[in-house]
Scaffold this active site. Structure first.
Site, PDB file in Angstrom:
ATOM      1  N   MET A   1      25.727  50.110  19.087  1.00 52.39           N
ATOM      2  CA  MET A   1      25.765  51.438  19.721  1.00 52.39           C
ATOM      3  C   MET A   1      26.816  52.301  19.031  1.00 52.39           C
ATOM      4  O   MET A   1      27.897  51.805  18.704  1.00 52.39           O
ATOM      5  CB  MET A   1      26.161  51.305  21.201  1.00 52.39           C
ATOM      6  CG  MET A   1      25.279  50.354  21.985  1.00 52.39           C
ATOM      7  SD  MET A   1      25.816  50.302  23.703  1.00 52.39           S
ATOM      8  CE  MET A   1      24.764  49.001  24.341  1.00 52.39           C
TER       9      MET A   1
ATOM     10  N   HIS B   1      19.477  45.361  17.497  1.00 56.49           N
ATOM     11  CA  HIS B   1      18.891  46.505  18.215  1.00 56.49           C
ATOM     12  C   HIS B   1      19.826  47.694  18.017  1.00 56.49           C
ATOM     13  O   HIS B   1      20.916  47.723  18.587  1.00 56.49           O
ATOM     14  CB  HIS B   1      18.751  46.107  19.698  1.00 56.49           C
ATOM     15  CG  HIS B   1      18.347  47.227  20.605  1.00 56.49           C
ATOM     16  ND1 HIS B   1      18.550  47.165  21.971  1.00 56.49           N
ATOM     17  CD2 HIS B   1      17.742  48.421  20.368  1.00 56.49           C
ATOM     18  CE1 HIS B   1      18.093  48.273  22.528  1.00 56.49           C
ATOM     19  NE2 HIS B   1      17.614  49.061  21.577  1.00 56.49           N
TER      20      HIS B   1
ATOM     21  N   MET C   1      21.065  51.274  18.583  1.00 54.21           N
ATOM     22  CA  MET C   1      21.055  52.439  19.476  1.00 54.21           C
ATOM     23  C   MET C   1      22.002  53.451  18.847  1.00 54.21           C
ATOM     24  O   MET C   1      23.112  53.693  19.329  1.00 54.21           O
ATOM     25  CB  MET C   1      21.508  52.006  20.881  1.00 54.21           C
ATOM     26  CG  MET C   1      20.455  51.170  21.595  1.00 54.21           C
ATOM     27  SD  MET C   1      21.151  50.151  22.905  1.00 54.21           S
ATOM     28  CE  MET C   1      21.685  48.738  21.948  1.00 54.21           C
TER      29      MET C   1
ATOM     30  N   MET D   1      12.370  49.317  26.446  1.00 53.19           N
ATOM     31  CA  MET D   1      13.597  49.279  27.251  1.00 53.19           C
ATOM     32  C   MET D   1      13.213  49.353  28.728  1.00 53.19           C
ATOM     33  O   MET D   1      12.479  50.259  29.137  1.00 53.19           O
ATOM     34  CB  MET D   1      14.509  50.459  26.900  1.00 53.19           C
ATOM     35  CG  MET D   1      15.167  50.397  25.529  1.00 53.19           C
ATOM     36  SD  MET D   1      16.148  48.920  25.223  1.00 53.19           S
ATOM     37  CE  MET D   1      17.391  49.046  26.515  1.00 53.19           C
TER      38      MET D   1
ATOM     39  N   ASP E   1      13.822  44.645  27.207  1.00 51.24           N
ATOM     40  CA  ASP E   1      15.286  44.600  27.188  1.00 51.24           C
ATOM     41  C   ASP E   1      15.851  45.445  28.328  1.00 51.24           C
ATOM     42  O   ASP E   1      15.610  46.653  28.394  1.00 51.24           O
ATOM     43  CB  ASP E   1      15.744  45.169  25.829  1.00 51.24           C
ATOM     44  CG  ASP E   1      17.242  45.111  25.607  1.00 51.24           C
ATOM     45  OD1 ASP E   1      17.969  44.607  26.471  1.00 51.24           O
ATOM     46  OD2 ASP E   1      17.670  45.591  24.528  1.00 51.24           O
TER      47      ASP E   1
ATOM     48  N   HIS F   1      20.369  38.393  20.233  1.00 51.57           N
ATOM     49  CA  HIS F   1      20.174  39.842  20.297  1.00 51.57           C
ATOM     50  C   HIS F   1      21.526  40.541  20.147  1.00 51.57           C
ATOM     51  O   HIS F   1      22.470  40.272  20.890  1.00 51.57           O
ATOM     52  CB  HIS F   1      19.522  40.193  21.640  1.00 51.57           C
ATOM     53  CG  HIS F   1      19.123  41.616  21.791  1.00 51.57           C
ATOM     54  ND1 HIS F   1      17.940  42.137  21.288  1.00 51.57           N
ATOM     55  CD2 HIS F   1      19.743  42.658  22.402  1.00 51.57           C
ATOM     56  CE1 HIS F   1      17.843  43.415  21.595  1.00 51.57           C
ATOM     57  NE2 HIS F   1      18.932  43.771  22.262  1.00 51.57           N
TER      58      HIS F   1
ATOM     59  N   ASP G   1      23.435  44.198  20.053  1.00 53.09           N
ATOM     60  CA  ASP G   1      23.296  45.601  20.460  1.00 53.09           C
ATOM     61  C   ASP G   1      24.312  46.471  19.732  1.00 53.09           C
ATOM     62  O   ASP G   1      25.511  46.378  19.982  1.00 53.09           O
ATOM     63  CB  ASP G   1      23.521  45.720  21.976  1.00 53.09           C
ATOM     64  CG  ASP G   1      22.343  45.165  22.751  1.00 53.09           C
ATOM     65  OD1 ASP G   1      21.219  45.667  22.536  1.00 53.09           O
ATOM     66  OD2 ASP G   1      22.542  44.233  23.542  1.00 53.09           O
TER      67      ASP G   1
ATOM     68  N   SER H   1      21.471  38.643  24.864  1.00 54.47           N
ATOM     69  CA  SER H   1      22.265  39.709  24.258  1.00 54.47           C
ATOM     70  C   SER H   1      23.743  39.362  24.400  1.00 54.47           C
ATOM     71  O   SER H   1      24.247  39.223  25.521  1.00 54.47           O
ATOM     72  CB  SER H   1      21.979  41.032  24.963  1.00 54.47           C
ATOM     73  OG  SER H   1      23.044  41.940  24.702  1.00 54.47           O
TER      74      SER H   1
HETATM   75  C1  DX5 Z   1      21.313  47.849  26.739  1.00 56.73           C
HETATM   76  C2  DX5 Z   1      21.114  46.778  25.713  1.00 56.73           C
HETATM   77  C3  DX5 Z   1      20.713  45.476  26.281  1.00 56.73           C
HETATM   78  C4  DX5 Z   1      21.717  44.886  27.242  1.00 56.73           C
HETATM   79  C5  DX5 Z   1      20.933  44.061  28.210  1.00 56.73           C
HETATM   80  O1  DX5 Z   1      21.465  49.066  26.112  1.00 56.73           O
HETATM   81  O2  DX5 Z   1      20.108  47.144  24.789  1.00 56.73           O
HETATM   82  O3  DX5 Z   1      20.377  44.546  25.266  1.00 56.73           O
HETATM   83  O4  DX5 Z   1      22.679  44.084  26.629  1.00 56.73           O
HETATM   84  O5  DX5 Z   1      21.801  43.650  29.209  1.00 56.73           O
HETATM   85  P1  DX5 Z   1      21.267  43.228  30.639  1.00 56.73           P
HETATM   86  O6  DX5 Z   1      20.350  42.050  30.431  1.00 56.73           O
HETATM   87  O7  DX5 Z   1      22.512  42.873  31.374  1.00 56.73           O
HETATM   88  O8  DX5 Z   1      20.537  44.391  31.215  1.00 56.73           O
HETATM   89 ZN    ZN Z   2      19.372  45.539  23.354  1.00 54.47          ZN
END
Ligand code: DX5
Ligand code: ZN
Length: 215
Positions: free
Chosen positions: A36, A65, A67, A137, A175, A32, A34, A8
């Site tokens: 948000m 991904h 969110m 998750m 994840d 990956h 993320d 990620s």
């Molecule tokens: C959290 C994200 C993850 C995050 C994982 O909301 O979806 O993808 O980047 O990071 P680590 O591996 O540090 O938990």
């Molecule tokens: Zn993620």
């Protein structure tokens, strides 16, 4: 199922994304991303300017991904950016989950359904045979660098058993807090895509950290 490693970039150095994407092209299986919105989760990450810049450099598939409260709004932009995998949260889509899976697939992408640790894993069962992958998750979505929630292993085991019972082969992505210390247990439980942010990018040697996840 062959393990795929999806670092990620949330934990990457945004001043050196060029270098970091290069590294992922050489050592990882997926990138990956993320996304948000500060509403579905209490944090903002990055948006399409970053995704599109990564896309210009990516030589391996991008796994987005979402969110966000309204993931369905972004299907067209993902397709245009060349995203291959788009996941969204069941908590956001609710009864619209099956329709959103279909619209992602109609746009030529793989559709993934994600759940946070407090959503019963049974909520995913109706989408076995529909979704292209599931995202479990193992921390609450919103931030990198959180501690792995150990009960996630049992959730993956249960989902994998149900997938097999239905004669499907749907990959399970995990994840949050994934590192070389829990990778084997996750693989044995039935996960086949490991997302890792801080354990890769905060390691002194990220390429070695990716290799260490290939258990
Ligand atoms: C959290 C994200 C993850 C995050 C994982 O909301 O979806 O993808 O980047 O990071 P680590 O591996 O540090 O938990
Ligand atoms: Zn993620």
């Amino acid at each position: 199922m062959q393990l795929q490693i999806a670092p990620s970039i949330l934990s990457a150095d945004f001043l050196h994304l060029d270098r970091d994407i290069d590294l992922l092209n050489r050592h990882a299986d997926l990138i990956h991303l993320d996304l948000m919105d500060g509403s579905f989760v209490p944090n903002l990450s990055f948006g399409f300017p970053v995704v599109e810049a990564v896309a210009r450099k990516a030589r391996i598939p991008m796994d987005a991904h979402f969110m966000v409260v309204e993931p369905g709004r972004w299907v067209g932009r993902c397709k245009d950016a060349g995203i291959q995998m788009m996941s969204f949260h069941y908590e956001a889509a609710g009864r619209g989950t099956a329709a959103l899976i279909r619209s992602i697939q109609a746009a030529g992408m793989k559709a993934g359904v994600a759940i946070d640790p407090d959503v019963p894993v049974e909520r995913l069962y109706p989408y076995i045979g529909k979704a292209d992958y599931f995202l479990i998750m193992s921390v609450f979505a919103g931030f990198g660098g959180q501690k792995f929630i150990y009960e996630s292993i049992d959730r993956i085991t249960a989902l994998q058993a149900r997938i097999q019972a239905k004669g499907a082969h749907t990959p399970i992505e995990v994840d949050g807090g994934v590192d070389a210390g829990n990778a084997l247990a996750l693989k044995q439980a039935g996960a086949s895509i490991l997302v890792a942010g801080s354990s890769v990018f905060h390691a002194p040697d990220p390429a070695a950290a990716i290799a260490a996840l290939r258990v």
